[in-house]
Design a protein around this motif. Structure first.
Motif, PDB file in Angstrom:
ATOM      1  N   VAL A  93       0.842  -1.203   0.000  1.00  0.00           N
ATOM      2  CA  VAL A  93       0.000   0.000   0.000  1.00  0.00           C
ATOM      3  C   VAL A  93       0.876   1.252   0.000  1.00  0.00           C
ATOM      4  O   VAL A  93       0.636   2.202  -0.763  1.00  0.00           O
ATOM      5  CB  VAL A  93      -0.947  -0.003   1.215  1.00  0.00           C
ATOM      6  CG1 VAL A  93      -1.605   1.363   1.404  1.00  0.00           C
ATOM      7  CG2 VAL A  93      -2.016  -1.077   1.049  1.00  0.00           C
ATOM      8  N   ILE A  94       1.898   1.269   0.854  1.00  0.00           N
ATOM      9  CA  ILE A  94       2.771   2.449   0.936  1.00  0.00           C
ATOM     10  C   ILE A  94       3.563   2.627  -0.357  1.00  0.00           C
ATOM     11  O   ILE A  94       3.770   3.754  -0.829  1.00  0.00           O
ATOM     12  CB  ILE A  94       3.706   2.348   2.158  1.00  0.00           C
ATOM     13  CG1 ILE A  94       2.867   2.364   3.450  1.00  0.00           C
ATOM     14  CG2 ILE A  94       4.716   3.499   2.166  1.00  0.00           C
ATOM     15  CD1 ILE A  94       3.667   2.113   4.706  1.00  0.00           C
ATOM     16  N   ARG A  97       1.191   4.197  -2.754  1.00  0.00           N
ATOM     17  CA  ARG A  97       1.009   5.604  -2.388  1.00  0.00           C
ATOM     18  C   ARG A  97       2.187   6.445  -2.881  1.00  0.00           C
ATOM     19  O   ARG A  97       2.014   7.554  -3.376  1.00  0.00           O
ATOM     20  CB  ARG A  97       0.890   5.748  -0.870  1.00  0.00           C
ATOM     21  CG  ARG A  97      -0.459   5.386  -0.291  1.00  0.00           C
ATOM     22  CD  ARG A  97      -0.547   5.812   1.170  1.00  0.00           C
ATOM     23  NE  ARG A  97      -0.359   7.258   1.320  1.00  0.00           N
ATOM     24  CZ  ARG A  97      -0.286   7.879   2.492  1.00  0.00           C
ATOM     25  NH1 ARG A  97      -0.367   7.181   3.624  1.00  0.00           N
ATOM     26  NH2 ARG A  97      -0.118   9.188   2.553  1.00  0.00           N
ATOM     27  N   PHE A 164      -7.929   3.673  -4.853  1.00  0.00           N
ATOM     28  CA  PHE A 164      -7.014   3.032  -3.912  1.00  0.00           C
ATOM     29  C   PHE A 164      -7.262   3.471  -2.469  1.00  0.00           C
ATOM     30  O   PHE A 164      -6.887   2.772  -1.523  1.00  0.00           O
ATOM     31  CB  PHE A 164      -5.593   3.416  -4.344  1.00  0.00           C
ATOM     32  CG  PHE A 164      -4.499   2.727  -3.596  1.00  0.00           C
ATOM     33  CD1 PHE A 164      -4.248   1.387  -3.775  1.00  0.00           C
ATOM     34  CD2 PHE A 164      -3.709   3.430  -2.701  1.00  0.00           C
ATOM     35  CE1 PHE A 164      -3.233   0.754  -3.090  1.00  0.00           C
ATOM     36  CE2 PHE A 164      -2.688   2.808  -2.010  1.00  0.00           C
ATOM     37  CZ  PHE A 164      -2.452   1.465  -2.209  1.00  0.00           C
ATOM     38  N   GLU A 165      -7.924   4.620  -2.294  1.00  0.00           N
ATOM     39  CA  GLU A 165      -8.008   5.257  -0.982  1.00  0.00           C
ATOM     40  C   GLU A 165      -8.667   4.401   0.116  1.00  0.00           C
ATOM     41  O   GLU A 165      -8.163   4.385   1.247  1.00  0.00           O
ATOM     42  CB  GLU A 165      -8.729   6.605  -1.118  1.00  0.00           C
ATOM     43  CG  GLU A 165      -8.537   7.536   0.063  1.00  0.00           C
ATOM     44  CD  GLU A 165      -9.597   7.331   1.141  1.00  0.00           C
ATOM     45  OE1 GLU A 165      -9.336   7.704   2.294  1.00  0.00           O
ATOM     46  OE2 GLU A 165     -10.668   6.783   0.811  1.00  0.00           O
ATOM     47  N   ARG A 167      -8.630   1.154   0.614  1.00  0.00           N
ATOM     48  CA  ARG A 167      -7.651   0.171   1.099  1.00  0.00           C
ATOM     49  C   ARG A 167      -6.490   0.868   1.788  1.00  0.00           C
ATOM     50  O   ARG A 167      -5.972   0.388   2.801  1.00  0.00           O
ATOM     51  CB  ARG A 167      -7.139  -0.678  -0.072  1.00  0.00           C
ATOM     52  CG  ARG A 167      -6.058  -1.688   0.335  1.00  0.00           C
ATOM     53  CD  ARG A 167      -6.607  -2.744   1.293  1.00  0.00           C
ATOM     54  NE  ARG A 167      -5.575  -3.639   1.787  1.00  0.00           N
ATOM     55  CZ  ARG A 167      -5.062  -3.610   3.007  1.00  0.00           C
ATOM     56  NH1 ARG A 167      -5.484  -2.698   3.890  1.00  0.00           N
ATOM     57  NH2 ARG A 167      -4.144  -4.468   3.378  1.00  0.00           N
ATOM     58  N   SER A 168      -6.084   2.030   1.267  1.00  0.00           N
ATOM     59  CA  SER A 168      -5.005   2.792   1.886  1.00  0.00           C
ATOM     60  C   SER A 168      -5.404   3.229   3.291  1.00  0.00           C
ATOM     61  O   SER A 168      -4.620   3.112   4.243  1.00  0.00           O
ATOM     62  CB  SER A 168      -4.683   4.016   1.027  1.00  0.00           C
ATOM     63  OG  SER A 168      -3.703   4.816   1.639  1.00  0.00           O
ATOM     64  N   ARG A 169      -6.630   3.724   3.437  1.00  0.00           N
ATOM     65  CA  ARG A 169      -7.093   4.180   4.750  1.00  0.00           C
ATOM     66  C   ARG A 169      -7.134   3.013   5.745  1.00  0.00           C
ATOM     67  O   ARG A 169      -6.719   3.151   6.890  1.00  0.00           O
ATOM     68  CB  ARG A 169      -8.481   4.812   4.632  1.00  0.00           C
ATOM     69  CG  ARG A 169      -8.955   5.426   5.929  1.00  0.00           C
ATOM     70  CD  ARG A 169     -10.348   6.038   5.799  1.00  0.00           C
ATOM     71  NE  ARG A 169     -10.401   7.124   4.841  1.00  0.00           N
ATOM     72  CZ  ARG A 169     -11.371   8.037   4.824  1.00  0.00           C
ATOM     73  NH1 ARG A 169     -12.353   7.984   5.709  1.00  0.00           N
ATOM     74  NH2 ARG A 169     -11.370   8.990   3.915  1.00  0.00           N
TER      75      ARG A 169
END
Length: 222
Positions: A93-94, A97, A164-165, A167-169
Motif C-alpha cells: 500500500v505504501i 502511495r 485506492f483510498e 484500502r489505503s485508509r
C-alpha cells in the motif's frame, strides 16, 4: 464443439468463447471469426453473440476495430482491482502511495491554483486538529493528500488515488493502531513542509519531501 444447450444468455456465450481463447484457439492479436460464424458455433443468435463480444471487450479480452473485426487482446479476464487491493499488505500500500503521491506533489507544485492552495491549507489545518483519534487522523490525513492530488490536475492520478483510498485508509489505520503514538508535531511539520514546497512552486523539494515522508512511513514496518 461445445454449444449452449438451453436458452442462452450473453454471459454464457461469453464464458464459452473465453474458454476457447484460454485453450489457445486464438493467440493475442488474432482475429476472431465473424459474429455469424461464432453464433452458429455456439448455438446462439447474432444479437447474443454481439453482446457476448461486448462483455469480453469490456473485460479487456477482446478489442473491436471498426471495419477490421474483433481481435484477442488478452487470454484471460484480468483480476478485479478490488481483489488485488484486498490482498495487498501494508508495505505494498505504501509503495503504491509513493508512486501516486510523489508524482502528484511534483505536478501540484507546477499547476496548483490559489483556490486549491487554500483548500490544501484548510485540509492541513484540519489534519492538525484531529490527531488524537486514529480514525479521524487517518481520514484528515487522506483528505490532505487528496487535495495535493487534486492540485496536480491529473485525472488519471486522481482516479488511481480515489480507487485506492479505501484500502489505503484501512492499511494506515491498522498500522497506526499498532503504535503507541501517531500524528505528533514532527509528523505534522513534515506535511507543513510539503505544503510549503507546493505553495512556493518548488517541485523538486515537493518530490523530495513527499518521497522521504512515505519512505519513513515504510521503514516503520521494520
Amino acid at each position: 464443439m461445445t454449444t449452449v444447450h438451453r436458452e442462452s444468455l450473453a454471459e454464457q456465450a461469453a464464458g464459452l468463447l473465453l474458454a476457447r481463447i484460454r485453450a489457445g484457439e486464438w493467440e493475442i492479436g488474432g482475429r476472431l471469426p465473424g459474429e455469424t460464424t461464432l453464433a452458429s458455433q455456439l448455438g446462439v443468435g447474432r444479437s447474443t453473440m454481439r453482446e457476448a463480444i461486448r462483455l469480453l471487450a469490456g473485460r479487456d479480452v477482446l478489442s473491436t476495430r471498426q471495419g477490421a473485426g474483433v481481435f484477442v487482446t488478452a487470454t484471460d479476464v484480468p483480476e478485479a482491482w478490488g481483489s488485488v487491493l484486498r490482498r495487498a499488505d501494508i508495505a505494498a500500500v505504501i509503495e503504491a502511495r509513493t508512486a501516486i503521491e510523489v508524482e502528484a506533489a511534483a505536478l501540484a507544485a507546477d499547476r496548483r491554483t490559489s483556490a486549491e492552495l487554500s483548500r490544501m491549507r484548510d485540509a492541513l489545518a484540519e489534519r492538525g486538529r484531529h490527531r488524537a483519534d486514529v480514525d479521524e487522523h487517518v481520514a484528515t490525513d487522506a483528505a490532505f493528500h487528496r487535495s495535493v492530488v487534486v492540485a496536480a490536475h491529473s485525472p488519471i492520478l486522481l482516479e488511481l488515488f480515489d480507487g485506492f483510498e479505501p484500502r489505503s485508509r484501512q492499511a494506515m489505520t491498522e498500522m497506526l493502531r499498532g503504535r503507541e503514538q501517531h500524528g505528533d508535531d514532527a509528523d505534522q511539520a513534515v506535511h507543513e513542509r510539503i505544503y510549503d514546497a507546493i505553495a512556493s512552486g518548488d517541485s523538486q523539494a515537493a518530490v523530495t519531501l513527499a518521497r522521504a515522508h512515505l519512505t519513513a512511513l515504510r521503514s516503520m514496518l521494520g
